[in-house]
Design a protein around this motif. Structure first.
Motif, PDB file in Angstrom:
ATOM      1  N   TYR A  31       0.818  -1.206   0.000  1.00 29.17           N
ATOM      2  CA  TYR A  31       0.000   0.000   0.000  1.00 29.17           C
ATOM      3  C   TYR A  31       0.855   1.261   0.000  1.00 29.17           C
ATOM      4  CZ  TYR A  31      -4.477  -2.309   0.808  1.00 29.17           C
ATOM      5  OH  TYR A  31      -5.622  -3.051   0.669  1.00 29.17           O
ATOM      6  N   PHE A  33       0.248   5.718  -0.142  1.00 24.96           N
ATOM      7  CA  PHE A  33      -0.744   6.774   0.092  1.00 24.96           C
ATOM      8  C   PHE A  33      -0.142   8.132  -0.240  1.00 24.96           C
ATOM      9  CE2 PHE A  33      -3.483   3.979   2.624  1.00 24.96           C
ATOM     10  CZ  PHE A  33      -2.578   3.025   3.079  1.00 24.96           C
ATOM     11  N   TYR A  35      -0.935  12.135   0.902  1.00 25.54           N
ATOM     12  CA  TYR A  35      -1.678  13.045   1.779  1.00 25.54           C
ATOM     13  C   TYR A  35      -1.236  14.474   1.479  1.00 25.54           C
ATOM     14  CZ  TYR A  35      -2.480   8.994   4.889  1.00 25.54           C
ATOM     15  OH  TYR A  35      -2.846   7.789   5.427  1.00 25.54           O
ATOM     16  N   LEU A  43      -3.710  15.689   8.272  1.00 29.05           N
ATOM     17  CA  LEU A  43      -3.374  14.998   7.038  1.00 29.05           C
ATOM     18  C   LEU A  43      -4.654  14.533   6.356  1.00 29.05           C
ATOM     19  CD1 LEU A  43      -0.437  12.914   8.455  1.00 29.05           C
ATOM     20  CD2 LEU A  43      -0.222  14.494   6.560  1.00 29.05           C
ATOM     21  N   TYR A  48      -4.805   6.622  -2.850  1.00 26.23           N
ATOM     22  CA  TYR A  48      -4.013   5.530  -2.338  1.00 26.23           C
ATOM     23  C   TYR A  48      -3.990   4.390  -3.352  1.00 26.23           C
ATOM     24  CZ  TYR A  48      -8.280   3.029  -0.918  1.00 26.23           C
ATOM     25  OH  TYR A  48      -9.487   2.382  -0.900  1.00 26.23           O
ATOM     26  N   ALA A  50      -3.396   0.028  -3.557  1.00 25.42           N
ATOM     27  CA  ALA A  50      -3.262  -1.249  -2.848  1.00 25.42           C
ATOM     28  C   ALA A  50      -2.179  -2.142  -3.462  1.00 25.42           C
ATOM     29  CB  ALA A  50      -4.593  -1.987  -2.835  1.00 25.42           C
ATOM     30  N   LYS A  57      -9.529   6.669  -4.952  1.00 24.43           N
ATOM     31  CA  LYS A  57      -9.617   8.025  -4.436  1.00 24.43           C
ATOM     32  C   LYS A  57      -9.681   8.034  -2.918  1.00 24.43           C
ATOM     33  CE  LYS A  57     -12.148   9.745  -8.454  1.00 24.43           C
ATOM     34  NZ  LYS A  57     -13.423  10.348  -8.942  1.00 24.43           N
ATOM     35  N   PHE A  90       2.702  14.577   1.556  1.00 15.67           N
ATOM     36  CA  PHE A  90       3.417  13.439   2.126  1.00 15.67           C
ATOM     37  C   PHE A  90       2.985  12.154   1.443  1.00 15.67           C
ATOM     38  CE2 PHE A  90       5.801  15.211   5.535  1.00 15.67           C
ATOM     39  CZ  PHE A  90       5.106  16.338   5.932  1.00 15.67           C
ATOM     40  N   LEU A  96       0.287  -4.203   4.568  1.00 16.13           N
ATOM     41  CA  LEU A  96      -0.815  -4.958   5.151  1.00 16.13           C
ATOM     42  C   LEU A  96      -0.919  -4.819   6.664  1.00 16.13           C
ATOM     43  CD1 LEU A  96      -0.645  -8.176   2.945  1.00 16.13           C
ATOM     44  CD2 LEU A  96      -1.904  -6.053   2.557  1.00 16.13           C
ATOM     45  N   THR A  97      -0.505  -3.657   7.176  1.00 12.22           N
ATOM     46  CA  THR A  97      -0.786  -3.290   8.559  1.00 12.22           C
ATOM     47  C   THR A  97      -1.303  -1.865   8.533  1.00 12.22           C
ATOM     48  OG1 THR A  97       1.274  -2.180   9.210  1.00 12.22           O
ATOM     49  CG2 THR A  97       1.276  -4.588   9.227  1.00 12.22           C
ATOM     50  N   TYR A  98      -1.719  -1.366   9.689  1.00  8.79           N
ATOM     51  CA  TYR A  98      -2.192   0.012   9.738  1.00  8.79           C
ATOM     52  C   TYR A  98      -1.069   0.983  10.102  1.00  8.79           C
ATOM     53  CZ  TYR A  98      -6.891  -1.822   9.334  1.00  8.79           C
ATOM     54  OH  TYR A  98      -8.026  -2.439   8.889  1.00  8.79           O
ATOM     55  N   GLU A  99       0.150   0.499  10.236  1.00  5.42           N
ATOM     56  CA  GLU A  99       1.259   1.354  10.628  1.00  5.42           C
ATOM     57  C   GLU A  99       1.927   1.898   9.381  1.00  5.42           C
ATOM     58  OE1 GLU A  99       2.005  -1.222  14.702  1.00  5.42           O
ATOM     59  OE2 GLU A  99       3.567  -1.157  13.173  1.00  5.42           O
ATOM     60  N   GLN A 100       1.763   3.182   9.165  1.00  2.99           N
ATOM     61  CA  GLN A 100       2.260   3.793   7.946  1.00  2.99           C
ATOM     62  C   GLN A 100       3.614   4.450   8.177  1.00  2.99           C
ATOM     63  OE1 GLN A 100      -0.679   6.200   5.940  1.00  2.99           O
ATOM     64  NE2 GLN A 100      -2.244   4.617   6.098  1.00  2.99           N
ATOM     65  N   PHE A 102       6.152   7.304   6.621  1.00  2.00           N
ATOM     66  CA  PHE A 102       6.044   8.514   5.816  1.00  2.00           C
ATOM     67  C   PHE A 102       7.364   8.956   5.228  1.00  2.00           C
ATOM     68  CE2 PHE A 102       1.736  10.119   6.439  1.00  2.00           C
ATOM     69  CZ  PHE A 102       1.295   9.286   7.453  1.00  2.00           C
ATOM     70  N   GLY A 103       7.271   9.568   4.046  1.00  2.00           N
ATOM     71  CA  GLY A 103       8.421  10.249   3.480  1.00  2.00           C
ATOM     72  C   GLY A 103       8.613  11.604   4.127  1.00  2.00           C
TER      73      GLY A 103
ATOM     74  N   GLN B  33      -3.530   5.056  16.448  1.00  2.00           N
ATOM     75  CA  GLN B  33      -2.090   5.287  16.478  1.00  2.00           C
ATOM     76  C   GLN B  33      -1.794   6.722  16.852  1.00  2.00           C
ATOM     77  OE1 GLN B  33      -0.886   4.328  12.533  1.00  2.00           O
ATOM     78  NE2 GLN B  33      -1.670   2.256  12.658  1.00  2.00           N
ATOM     79  N   TYR B  35       1.318   9.539  16.209  1.00  2.00           N
ATOM     80  CA  TYR B  35       2.517   9.904  15.474  1.00  2.00           C
ATOM     81  C   TYR B  35       3.050  11.216  16.034  1.00  2.00           C
ATOM     82  CZ  TYR B  35       1.123   6.609  11.756  1.00  2.00           C
ATOM     83  OH  TYR B  35       0.788   5.488  11.038  1.00  2.00           O
ATOM     84  N   TYR B  98      -6.969  -0.352   4.967  1.00  2.00           N
ATOM     85  CA  TYR B  98      -5.730   0.141   5.571  1.00  2.00           C
ATOM     86  C   TYR B  98      -5.604   1.654   5.545  1.00  2.00           C
ATOM     87  CZ  TYR B  98      -4.547  -4.739   5.544  1.00  2.00           C
ATOM     88  OH  TYR B  98      -4.579  -6.086   5.740  1.00  2.00           O
TER      89      TYR B  98
END
Lengths: 111, 112
Positions: A31, A33, A35, A43, A48, A50, A57, A90, A96-100, A102-103, B33, B35, B98
């Motif tokens: 995944y 994204f 923002y 944000l 996004y 998959a 969208k 960003f 496949l987790t909810y922990e993103q 970021f750049g 979460q 951040y 997600y």
């Protein structure tokens, strides 16, 4: 380990011009994204993806186009930039987790 | 309208004081979460809470997920200047691919 990178870090463009923001990740995360971050709004999700060739969208997609021909790249294009698109953009990824992850962001100014 | 409401929007305290940031919603989240974002950088994940009533501690930071999984709080004990930054909460809902919903953030300034 580069992780997730964005380019350019800063961009100034004129109203009506097309501009592309690049995002590259080295983790092979499924995944990705895009923002935008504006004062008072936190944000907001633009688009996004998959997987390669699968995009959808988010909350604020109007005026933006994305593509994902390769897993590691997820460019964002503003087809005809407007002043309201002045923002910090960003890119993020997750596998496949909810922990993103970021750049560092791209600060875009549209004059 | 944001799905997650954070309060306060700004917080300025003296080094050594304690602070609490709140994140509230009318929606139920499968996980939430926190951040932290420093100027010129992207957000960095601090913690994920997944169980209603869960409390997690990360050194001087304590995170709590509400029993009904609609709210969360971040408490910092004996704040230090290095804790300065923008704190963002983000919620995930099952079946939403997600995607995360972010709060508007709380800007914390710790004065030396």
């Amino acid at each position: 380990d580069a992780g997730i990178t964005q380019s350019p870090r800063y961009k100034i463009t004129e109203t009506g011009r097309q501009v592309t923001l690049m995002c590259h990740q080295t983790w092979s995360h499924s995944y990705m994204f895009w923002y935008r971050q504006d004062l008072g709004h936190g944000l907001r999700l633009i688009y996004y993806s998959a997987a390669a060739d699968i995009t959808d969208k988010g909350e604020v997609p109007d005026g933006y186009v994305v593509s994902r021909s390769k897993t590691e790249n997820f460019p964002l294009t503003l087809e005809s930039a407007t002043r309201s698109q002045t923002s910090v953009y960003f890119c993020a990824s997750t596998d496949l987790t909810y922990e993103q992850y970021f750049g560092p962001g791209t600060r875009l100014t549209v004059t | 309208t944001q799905l997650l409401e954070q309060s306060p929007q700004f917080l300025s305290i003296q080094e050594g004081e304690n602070l609490t940031v709140y994140c509230n919603s009318s929606s139920v989240f499968s996980s939430l979460q926190w951040y932290r974002q420093e100027p010129g950088e992207g957000p960095v994940l601090l913690v994920t809470v997944v169980t209603g009533g869960e409390v997690k501690k990360l050194k001087r930071l304590t995170f709590q997920f509400g029993d009904a999984r609609k709210d969360s709080s971040l408490h910092i004990t004996a704040a230090q200047p290095g804790d300065t930054g923008l704190y963002l909460c983000a919620g995930a809902r099952t079946g939403y691919d997600y995607k995360l919903s972010f709060g508007a953030g709380t800007t914390v300034t710790v004065r030396a």
